[in-house]
Design a protein around this motif. Structure first.
Motif, PDB file in Angstrom:
ATOM      1  N   LYS A   1      22.439  17.090 -30.306  1.00 38.89           N
ATOM      2  CA  LYS A   1      20.956  16.474 -30.041  1.00 38.89           C
ATOM      3  C   LYS A   1      20.241  17.398 -29.500  1.00 38.89           C
ATOM      4  O   LYS A   1      18.875  17.204 -29.890  1.00 38.89           O
TER       5      LYS A   1
ATOM      6  N   THR B   1      30.950  13.413 -33.341  1.00 36.48           N
ATOM      7  CA  THR B   1      29.937  12.626 -32.532  1.00 36.48           C
ATOM      8  C   THR B   1      30.633  12.331 -31.616  1.00 36.48           C
ATOM      9  O   THR B   1      32.112  12.646 -31.076  1.00 36.48           O
ATOM     10  N   ALA B   2      29.952  12.003 -30.327  1.00 36.38           N
ATOM     11  CA  ALA B   2      30.194  12.258 -29.276  1.00 36.38           C
ATOM     12  C   ALA B   2      31.027  10.153 -29.268  1.00 36.38           C
ATOM     13  O   ALA B   2      31.705  10.031 -27.883  1.00 36.38           O
ATOM     14  N   SER B   3      30.858   9.581 -30.417  1.00 38.13           N
ATOM     15  CA  SER B   3      30.864   8.342 -30.582  1.00 38.13           C
ATOM     16  C   SER B   3      32.656   8.223 -30.847  1.00 38.13           C
ATOM     17  O   SER B   3      33.776   7.666 -29.653  1.00 38.13           O
TER      18      SER B   3
ATOM     19  N   ASP C   1      30.905  10.908 -20.830  1.00 35.15           N
ATOM     20  CA  ASP C   1      30.015  11.082 -21.303  1.00 35.15           C
ATOM     21  C   ASP C   1      28.383  10.858 -21.263  1.00 35.15           C
ATOM     22  O   ASP C   1      27.830  11.115 -20.521  1.00 35.15           O
TER      23      ASP C   1
ATOM     24  N   ASN D   1      26.424  16.231 -27.004  1.00 40.03           N
ATOM     25  CA  ASN D   1      26.639  16.980 -28.052  1.00 40.03           C
ATOM     26  C   ASN D   1      25.416  17.857 -28.620  1.00 40.03           C
ATOM     27  O   ASN D   1      24.247  17.853 -28.198  1.00 40.03           O
TER      28      ASN D   1
ATOM     29  N   THR E   1      21.605   6.962 -22.234  1.00 42.62           N
ATOM     30  CA  THR E   1      20.046   6.251 -23.162  1.00 42.62           C
ATOM     31  C   THR E   1      19.067   5.331 -22.486  1.00 42.62           C
ATOM     32  O   THR E   1      18.063   6.121 -23.339  1.00 42.62           O
TER      33      THR E   1
HETATM   34  N1  PLP Z   1      26.744   8.412 -25.715  1.00 40.83           N
HETATM   35  C1  PLP Z   1      25.586   8.332 -24.855  1.00 40.83           C
HETATM   36  C2  PLP Z   1      24.945   8.497 -23.715  1.00 40.83           C
HETATM   37  C3  PLP Z   1      24.208   8.451 -26.492  1.00 40.83           C
HETATM   38  O1  PLP Z   1      22.547   8.579 -26.005  1.00 40.83           O
HETATM   39  C4  PLP Z   1      24.219   8.093 -27.619  1.00 40.83           C
HETATM   40  C5  PLP Z   1      23.976   8.399 -28.692  1.00 40.83           C
HETATM   41  O2  PLP Z   1      22.096   8.933 -28.084  1.00 40.83           O
HETATM   42  C6  PLP Z   1      25.537   8.556 -27.491  1.00 40.83           C
HETATM   43  C7  PLP Z   1      26.632   8.142 -26.848  1.00 40.83           C
HETATM   44  C8  PLP Z   1      25.844   8.480 -29.584  1.00 40.83           C
HETATM   45  O3  PLP Z   1      26.002   9.572 -29.845  1.00 40.83           O
HETATM   46  P1  PLP Z   1      26.721   9.727 -31.561  1.00 40.83           P
HETATM   47  O4  PLP Z   1      25.801   9.621 -32.195  1.00 40.83           O
HETATM   48  O5  PLP Z   1      27.199  11.059 -30.945  1.00 40.83           O
HETATM   49  O6  PLP Z   1      28.424   8.948 -31.301  1.00 40.83           O
END
Ligand code: PLP
Length: 474
Positions: free
Chosen positions: A293, A140-142, A261, A290, A236
């Motif tokens: 997404k 994930t991005a996290s 990000d 991602n 977001t």
């Molecule tokens: N960064 C942004 C700008 C996001 O919109 C999101 C999720 O919507 C995330 C990070 C987190 O993504 P992930 O669920 O892949 O960790």
């Protein structure tokens, strides 16, 4: 004993079920309509002692599990950000499960490692990052951002933190509009929440670079170590784009790690005419977006790019005897490129998706979404009862119902009611945020099967329930 031909029989049945599901997904309510606890109470609290027939398990899946599914693949999905799957990605995921590969090191499946190298180079070129970046897939991005923060921490401390723990206070900077994962990552990486410095944004919800440098200087004067800046491309809440070119220059002046990000918006960089938001991205130290997404690749699959991949590997390297192989000096062992040891074979689905749709097929989908967004904006912008609450970038529209003389609290209640009424129809699903203290609805377009009629339905429902709510209040 489980019959040998059971896998084949139910494999066919399940593929048929998925194919029917995808073609008929519109018959389901987008947002599951169950109450909390309903699903839990419908399934057995105890595991069965004896194995059960597949017929029973499948029937329970249809009857008990499907009602509690919120249908992310529904074309009227406008909530959060979309999480696109696609038929070809599902097929590749089936192969991944069938092979059951655990690609922690090159030896444990050379194809998993080498295909990842190839598709990450493809992706890097597709979004216009220079070849000074190397890619690696994270879940994930996290997690990718956590990897960036840990690499930044080790770079600033010359690897002392990995050895001895924190010797000084290291600071991380980001905008007030950043994703919540940044705070979580700061806590996990051990910086401490108080060392995450939020920088105010401008009227477009983009980080104000003129406030970043003074914050850095202030910290230096107090003996802190400015360590990492996280910029956002596509926030977001409102899809705001931070001025990454300017942020990158500040970071380079003070030797600070710059991570970008672009979790959702990054996919749009595949389309040349939408790529301008990437100006300056080449100066960053790391970048994440991602494919899970907006790029037709089912969850999870996050593309992480880093300039100095040795820095990443040195930050995460472990070398137990049992993982040493004769190939080590000639290959990538991805166990050292992130947090987990065991790794899924995620590159296979990316390879299938990019080959089946082609770069132009992906571009076509993104352009379609941007055009649909423009249509939706053209419908609401002349409505005297609707206010657009943030600049519209790419495919996200932030808006709210207004009413003359109403207070912010009253407008929040009104818009929450509007959202709940719309979502209760099951025909459309949208979510909210708060921008400058205003309770705001978000319409996020990004499902590959969304057509104009779905966006129009969302608009019609907004109109219908707005009128109902305003009439009730007269
Ligand atoms: N960064 C942004 C700008 C996001 O919109 C999101 C999720 O919507 C995330 C990070 C987190 O993504 P992930 O669920 O892949 O960790």
């Amino acid at each position: 004993m489980i019959p040998q031909d059971e896998f084949r029989k139910y494999g066919h049945e399940i593929v048929d079920w998925i194919a029917d599901y995808l073609s008929e997904v519109e018959k389901y309510p987008v947002k599951s309509q169950v109450k909390p606890g309903e699903i839990k109470s419908s399934v057995s609290p105890e595991p069965p002692i004896n194995g059960e027939p597949m017929e029973t398990i499948m029937s329970d899946f249809r009857e008990k599990i499907v009602p509690g599914i919120t249908h992310w693949q529904h074309p009227s999905w406008f909530a959060y950000f979309s999480s696109n799957s696609s038929p070809v990605s599902i097929l590749a995921e089936m192969l991944t499960a069938g092979l059951g590969v655990q690609g922690m090191i090159w030896d444990t499946s050379p194809s998993a490692t080498e295909l990842e190298e190839v598709v990450m180079n493809w992706l890097r070129d597709m979004i216009g990052l220079p070849d000074s970046f190397t890619g690696v897939i994270q879940d994930t991005a996290s997690t990718a951002t956590l990897c960036a923060m840990i690499s930044a921490r080790e770079k600033s401390s010359s690897f002392i933190t990995n050895q001895k723990g924190f010797d000084r206070t290291y600071r991380v900077y980001t905008s007030t509009q950043t994703h919540s994962s940044i705070e979580k990552d700061v806590k996990i990486a051990g910086f401490g929440k108080e060392n995450l410095i939020y920088i105010e944004t401008d009227e477009n919800y983009a980080l104000k670079p003129e406030l970043l440098e003074p914050a850095i200087i202030k910290d230096i004067n107090h003996g802190h170590v400015p360590c990492c800046v996280v910029g956002t491309l596509g926030s977001t809440s409102s899809m705001a784009m931070d001025p990454i070119d300017k942020i990158a220059d500040i970071c380079s002046k003070y030797g600070i790690w710059f991570h970008i990000d672009a979790a959702f918006a990054g996919t749009a960089a595949i389309v040349p005419e939408f790529r301008s938001f990437m100006k300056g991205a080449e100066k960053a130290d790391s970048f994440v977006f991602n494919p899970h997404k907006w790029m037709l690749t089912n969850f999870d699959c996050s593309a992480y790019f880093i300039k100095d991949s040795l820095q990443l590997q040195r930050s995460f390297a472990i070398m137990p005897e049992y993982l040493k192989t004769t190939a080590d000096s000639q290959v990538n062992n991805y166990r050292d490129w992130g947090i987990q040891l065991g790794r899924r074979f995620r590159s296979l689905k990316l390879w299938f998706v990019i080959r089946r749709y082609g770069v132009d097929g992906i571009r076509e989908m993104i352009r379609k979404h941007v055009n649909l967004t423009a249509k939706f904006v053209s419908w609401i912008e002349n409505d005297p009862n609707i206010e657009i609450t943030a600049p519209v970038n790419l495919t996200l529209v932030c808006f709210r119902l207004t009413k003359r003389g109403a207070t912010e609290e009253e407008l929040a209640v009104l818009n929450k009611s509007l959202m709940e009424m719309i979502n209760a129809t099951g025909q459309v699903y949208l979510t909210h945020t708060v921008l400058s203290g205003k309770f705001t609805l978000r319409l996020a377009i990004g499902r590959h099967n969304t057509e104009e009629r779905h966006v129009r339905l969302a608009y019609d429902l907004i109109r219908q329930y707005s009128d109902e709510l305003l009439n009730q209040q007269q």
